[in-house]
Scaffold this motif. Structure first.
Motif: not given
Lengths: 261, 271
Positions: A102-103, A105-107, A150
């Motif tokens: 997830f991180p 993808r967010m970055m 994560r």
């Protein structure tokens, strides 16, 4: 401490509460943390431990003083930090693997080998084979391990942990403490770890930072002189007992003193 | 035979028992209720313009089956258009409500205002403004259905744990990706809770609109048939309306289970 990874210089932080009152959370905190050092923060509730952590994470800015990572002042969240909260807060709609990714993808930092990296991390925390599971199918301890993966997935230099084992039962908590030490021994990081538990603080840390009640300031920094690798067997050792007693006196002694005043 | 029954794995027997409890018992109860109704009407010789017998309702409604089907389709069209309008308008509205306290403060009064107006009173005025066509019916259906949807979506968007928002900020996510990747997915169980309320209200709204202005639809059918004392047909329309409500509600439930299994697993305790 010439090789300061994280440096807090005279950091103070005041919050304005909903009714307009001012709450002084931190007062004049100065602290230097070396590269790959494991530092724990202990102190009574509301002493600003989490505020220190969030200042290093760049989520909160200090009211005065400066916080810096490798000499550059923290003004916003930085990719060098990874953060683990008290609750695992995994995304309920995503698989374990997607939660770890997830991180990235967010970055917008996904690369072809990202998934492989995530799998390796899950293997490191003994969760190989659970990649496709939903978070709700995992126990609390397993969920928190996913949260640790994560925080590590973008390979940060600094791992910030805000009472990560606070919501777990006592047995799982001990297990996770050792697990974290094992992960740290395999992937050296600078760790800043907030906890309420004195034994946990001592067992994990190179140095324990004891904070005084609000407004939070550093009461004392205690060096923990225990050989690594550590285990709960060391709880009986004089060095452990001595450090734990000092912390207890600093926290409870102050409380009694303030009550007497 | 008994031995075979005992050998059956307990799991499938339990599944059978649950199926019986979930489907069998309600069906049986409904059949019994209709039976009692039929028997009571016959026993006390209740005139059909007061309370028609279920058998009468059935035969009279089937007799004009084609007409009833046409009216049903007309109502369904209004329900769907109104429901669709509710979704299309509620989602962005809820997002706007949650983006800043200022927008919330400016939009909320209007929302509460639209809800405090009695829709039945508003309907004839809308017909004058918008004309005697489908549009005022859709607008009324929308006005009845959209409010709970806005509220539940807004609640969902606000219920994201603060740690997840902090995680998003720590990853330097933009407001947009925070909305799309964290807030909206997190709100899905709330969105569906709102959709379930909205779809049932949409049926109510459509009938209210048809009472005021329509030349077709089940609401229109009820009005015209009661005017001519064809009470069994009115009851038939009423039963079809409640069936529409139940079936559409279940359709929303099924869509949630198929496309968002994690959502229904989390929210079974609520709805």
């Amino acid at each position: 401490m010439a090789a300061g990874m994280i440096a807090l210089e005279h950091v103070s932080r005041t919050f304005v509460s909903a009714d307009g009152g001012r709450i002084e959370a931190l007062r004049d905190v100065s602290l230097t943390i070396g590269r790959n050092e494991f530092v724990t923060l202990v102190g009574p509730s509301g002493c600003g431990k989490s505020t220190i952590l969030r200042i290093v994470a760049g989520l909160i800015l200090p009211s005065s003083g400066t916080a810096s990572i490798e000499g550059s002042v923290i003004r916003e969240p930085r990719p060098e930090t990874g953060i683990v909260f008290q609750a695992p807060t995994l995304l309920p709609w995503a698989t374990v693997l997607d939660n770890v990714l997830f991180p990235l993808r967010m970055m917008n930092r996904m690369s072809p080998d990202s998934a492989e990296r995530a799998r390796t991390l899950l293997k490191l925390v003994d969760l190989a084979g659970f990649e496709g599971n939903a978070p709700r199918e995992l126990s609390g301890g397993m969920q928190q391990r996913v949260a640790i993966c994560r925080a590590l997935v973008h390979d940060p230099d600094i791992l910030l942990m805000d009472e990560p084992f606070g919501a777990l039962d006592a047995l799982t908590r001990e297990e996770m403490t050792l697990e974290l030490l094992r992960i740290w021994s395999e992937r050296r990081k600078t760790v800043l770890f907030v906890t309420h538990s004195i034994p946990e603080a001592v067992l994990l840390a190179d140095r324990v930072v004891v904070l005084s009640p609000r407004p939070g300031s550093i009461a004392r920094v205690i060096e923990v002189d225990l050989p690594r690798p550590r285990s709960f067997d060391q709880e009986g050792s004089p060095a452990f007992q001595g450090a734990a007693r000092q912390i207890r006196e600093l926290i409870f002694g102050q409380r009694h003193a303030s009550r007497a005043a | 035979m008994q031995a075979a029954q005992l050998e059956a794995p307990p799991r499938s027997r339990r599944a059978l028992a649950t199926a019986w409890r979930d489907a069998g018992v309600p069906t049986l109860a409904t059949v019994i209720a209709f039976g009692v109704w039929e028997a009571a009407c016959r026993l006390f010789d209740v005139p059909s313009y007061l309370l028609p017998r279920p058998s009468e309702i059935w035969t009279d409604t089937i007799e004009i089956g084609g007409t009833v089907a046409m009216h049903t389709l007309a109502t369904l069209k209004t329900v769907f258009l109104g429901f669709l309008a509710s979704i299309v308008i509620s989602l962005p509205l809820a997002v706007a409500l949650t983006t800043s306290p200022a927008t919330a403060a400016s939009v909320y009064p209007f929302l509460v205002w639209t809800q405090s107006i009695p829709k039945v009173a508003l309907a004839p005025i809308l017909v004058v403004i918008l004309g005697a066509n489908e549009l005022p019916r859709v607008v009324i259906t929308f006005l009845v259905a959209f409010f709970p949807l806005v509220i539940s979506v807004a609640t969902g968007l606000m219920s994201v744990p603060s740690e997840l928002i902090e995680l998003g900020r720590a990853c330097r996510a933009s407001k947009w990706s925070e909305l799309v990747r964290i807030r909206l997915p997190y709100a899905v169980p709330f969105i569906f809770a709102g959709l379930k309320v909205a779809i049932t209200l949409a049926v109510v709204g459509a009938v209210v609109a048809e009472f005021v202005n329509a030349d077709s639809g089940l609401g229109f059918l009820i009005q015209t048939s009661t005017a001519f004392f064809k009470v069994p047909v009115a009851f038939g329309a009423l039963i079809i309306l409640s069936l529409i409500g139940v079936i559409l509600f279940q359709a929303v439930v099924v869509i949630e289970r198929i496309f968002f299994p994690w959502s229904s697993a989390n929210s079974t305790a609520i709805l």
